[in-house]
Scaffold this motif. Structure first.
Motif, PDB file in Angstrom:
ATOM      1  N   UNK A  25       0.833  -1.200   0.000  1.00  0.00           N
ATOM      2  CA  UNK A  25       0.000   0.000   0.000  1.00  0.00           C
ATOM      3  C   UNK A  25       0.869   1.252   0.000  1.00  0.00           C
ATOM      4  N   UNK A  26       1.959   1.213   0.777  1.00  0.00           N
ATOM      5  CA  UNK A  26       2.851   2.378   0.812  1.00  0.00           C
ATOM      6  C   UNK A  26       3.535   2.614  -0.534  1.00  0.00           C
ATOM      7  N   UNK A  27       3.612   1.576  -1.365  1.00  0.00           N
ATOM      8  CA  UNK A  27       4.180   1.709  -2.705  1.00  0.00           C
ATOM      9  C   UNK A  27       3.127   2.086  -3.753  1.00  0.00           C
ATOM     10  N   UNK A  28       1.887   2.265  -3.289  1.00  0.00           N
ATOM     11  CA  UNK A  28       0.843   2.710  -4.196  1.00  0.00           C
ATOM     12  C   UNK A  28      -0.129   1.641  -4.660  1.00  0.00           C
ATOM     13  N   UNK A  29       0.055   0.419  -4.244  1.00  0.00           N
ATOM     14  CA  UNK A  29      -0.859  -0.655  -4.631  1.00  0.00           C
ATOM     15  C   UNK A  29      -2.167  -0.499  -3.863  1.00  0.00           C
ATOM     16  N   UNK A  30      -3.276  -0.730  -4.533  1.00  0.00           N
ATOM     17  CA  UNK A  30      -4.573  -0.680  -3.865  1.00  0.00           C
ATOM     18  C   UNK A  30      -5.206  -2.064  -3.899  1.00  0.00           C
ATOM     19  N   UNK A  31      -5.956  -2.364  -2.876  1.00  0.00           N
ATOM     20  CA  UNK A  31      -6.631  -3.653  -2.755  1.00  0.00           C
ATOM     21  C   UNK A  31      -8.079  -3.422  -2.388  1.00  0.00           C
ATOM     22  N   UNK A  32      -8.939  -4.262  -2.917  1.00  0.00           N
ATOM     23  CA  UNK A  32     -10.324  -4.290  -2.468  1.00  0.00           C
ATOM     24  C   UNK A  32     -10.397  -5.252  -1.294  1.00  0.00           C
ATOM     25  N   UNK A  33     -11.333  -4.990  -0.406  1.00  0.00           N
ATOM     26  CA  UNK A  33     -11.492  -5.820   0.799  1.00  0.00           C
ATOM     27  C   UNK A  33     -11.668  -7.295   0.446  1.00  0.00           C
ATOM     28  N   UNK A  34     -12.520  -7.576  -0.523  1.00  0.00           N
ATOM     29  CA  UNK A  34     -12.781  -8.963  -0.908  1.00  0.00           C
ATOM     30  C   UNK A  34     -11.515  -9.636  -1.443  1.00  0.00           C
ATOM     31  N   UNK A  35     -10.698  -8.884  -2.161  1.00  0.00           N
ATOM     32  CA  UNK A  35      -9.448  -9.420  -2.713  1.00  0.00           C
ATOM     33  C   UNK A  35      -8.514  -9.872  -1.584  1.00  0.00           C
ATOM     34  N   UNK A  36      -8.378  -9.051  -0.556  1.00  0.00           N
ATOM     35  CA  UNK A  36      -7.521  -9.405   0.578  1.00  0.00           C
ATOM     36  C   UNK A  36      -8.074 -10.610   1.328  1.00  0.00           C
ATOM     37  N   UNK A  37      -9.391 -10.638   1.527  1.00  0.00           N
ATOM     38  CA  UNK A  37      -9.997 -11.761   2.244  1.00  0.00           C
ATOM     39  C   UNK A  37      -9.811 -13.071   1.487  1.00  0.00           C
ATOM     40  N   UNK A  61     -17.846 -11.798   1.665  1.00  0.00           N
ATOM     41  CA  UNK A  61     -16.473 -11.388   1.947  1.00  0.00           C
ATOM     42  C   UNK A  61     -16.204  -9.920   1.645  1.00  0.00           C
ATOM     43  N   UNK A  62     -17.119  -9.261   0.955  1.00  0.00           N
ATOM     44  CA  UNK A  62     -16.920  -7.838   0.677  1.00  0.00           C
ATOM     45  C   UNK A  62     -17.180  -6.979   1.909  1.00  0.00           C
ATOM     46  N   UNK A  63     -17.895  -7.516   2.885  1.00  0.00           N
ATOM     47  CA  UNK A  63     -18.239  -6.733   4.071  1.00  0.00           C
ATOM     48  C   UNK A  63     -17.307  -7.011   5.251  1.00  0.00           C
ATOM     49  N   UNK A  64     -16.523  -8.039   5.179  1.00  0.00           N
ATOM     50  CA  UNK A  64     -15.638  -8.412   6.291  1.00  0.00           C
ATOM     51  C   UNK A  64     -14.338  -7.629   6.231  1.00  0.00           C
ATOM     52  N   UNK A  65     -13.875  -7.184   7.394  1.00  0.00           N
ATOM     53  CA  UNK A  65     -12.546  -6.593   7.477  1.00  0.00           C
ATOM     54  C   UNK A  65     -11.538  -7.715   7.658  1.00  0.00           C
ATOM     55  N   UNK A  66     -10.276  -7.414   7.435  1.00  0.00           N
ATOM     56  CA  UNK A  66      -9.215  -8.404   7.669  1.00  0.00           C
ATOM     57  C   UNK A  66      -9.231  -8.828   9.130  1.00  0.00           C
ATOM     58  N   UNK A  67      -9.426  -7.866  10.022  1.00  0.00           N
ATOM     59  CA  UNK A  67      -9.434  -8.161  11.457  1.00  0.00           C
ATOM     60  C   UNK A  67     -10.562  -9.127  11.822  1.00  0.00           C
ATOM     61  N   UNK A  68     -11.752  -8.918  11.263  1.00  0.00           N
ATOM     62  CA  UNK A  68     -12.865  -9.810  11.585  1.00  0.00           C
ATOM     63  C   UNK A  68     -12.645 -11.205  11.010  1.00  0.00           C
ATOM     64  N   UNK A  69     -12.074 -11.287   9.822  1.00  0.00           N
ATOM     65  CA  UNK A  69     -11.782 -12.589   9.230  1.00  0.00           C
ATOM     66  C   UNK A  69     -10.743 -13.331  10.061  1.00  0.00           C
ATOM     67  N   UNK A  70      -9.662 -12.658  10.416  1.00  0.00           N
ATOM     68  CA  UNK A  70      -8.659 -13.308  11.252  1.00  0.00           C
ATOM     69  C   UNK A  70      -9.216 -13.645  12.637  1.00  0.00           C
ATOM     70  N   UNK A  71     -10.152 -12.852  13.129  1.00  0.00           N
ATOM     71  CA  UNK A  71     -10.800 -13.166  14.399  1.00  0.00           C
ATOM     72  C   UNK A  71     -11.549 -14.483  14.333  1.00  0.00           C
ATOM     73  N   UNK A  72     -12.302 -14.678  13.265  1.00  0.00           N
ATOM     74  CA  UNK A  72     -13.030 -15.943  13.080  1.00  0.00           C
ATOM     75  C   UNK A  72     -12.074 -17.121  12.926  1.00  0.00           C
ATOM     76  N   UNK A  73     -10.997 -16.907  12.194  1.00  0.00           N
ATOM     77  CA  UNK A  73     -10.014 -17.975  12.021  1.00  0.00           C
ATOM     78  C   UNK A  73      -9.347 -18.309  13.350  1.00  0.00           C
ATOM     79  N   UNK A  74      -9.065 -17.296  14.163  1.00  0.00           N
ATOM     80  CA  UNK A  74      -8.444 -17.507  15.472  1.00  0.00           C
ATOM     81  C   UNK A  74      -9.382 -18.285  16.404  1.00  0.00           C
ATOM     82  N   UNK A  75     -10.681 -17.945  16.374  1.00  0.00           N
ATOM     83  CA  UNK A  75     -11.661 -18.681  17.172  1.00  0.00           C
ATOM     84  C   UNK A  75     -11.657 -20.165  16.803  1.00  0.00           C
TER      85      UNK A  75
END
Length: 85
Positions: A25-37, A61-75
């Motif tokens: 991201x700091x190099x200018x790359x953009x991501x959609x939420x669903x793409x990261x998930x 998956x378009x509505x989930x944040x990375x944090x919420x997805x990792x939270x579910x995986x951690x559970x």
């Protein structure tokens, strides 16, 4: 190619993934939420396949944040560890 390493926890994966994404991201790359998930779900090893399938089929998956997805995986990870003990 980003993949979960043998013996790595979801916390470790989250740290590595977030570090890489933040640098891109700091190099200018953009991501959609669903793409990261999707990238997160695809990086998990085969033992995660049942949970990945459930998440992919039941959630938008378009509505989930990375944090919420990792939270579910951690559970799930904690529950699997509890069951194996």
């Amino acid at each position: 190619m980003f993949i979960m390493q043998k013996g790595e926890t979801t916390i470790d994966v989250k740290k590595r993934f977030t570090h890489i994404v933040n640098h891109l991201i700091s190099l200018g790359k953009t991501f959609e939420r669903v793409e990261l998930n999707i990238k997160i779900l695809k990086c998990l090893d085969k033992s995660w396949h049942p949970k990945v399938t459930i998440i992919s089929e039941s959630k938008d998956l378009t509505t989930w944040t990375i944090a919420s997805l990792f939270g579910k995986l951690r559970e799930y990870e904690l529950e699997m560890n509890r069951m194996s003990d």
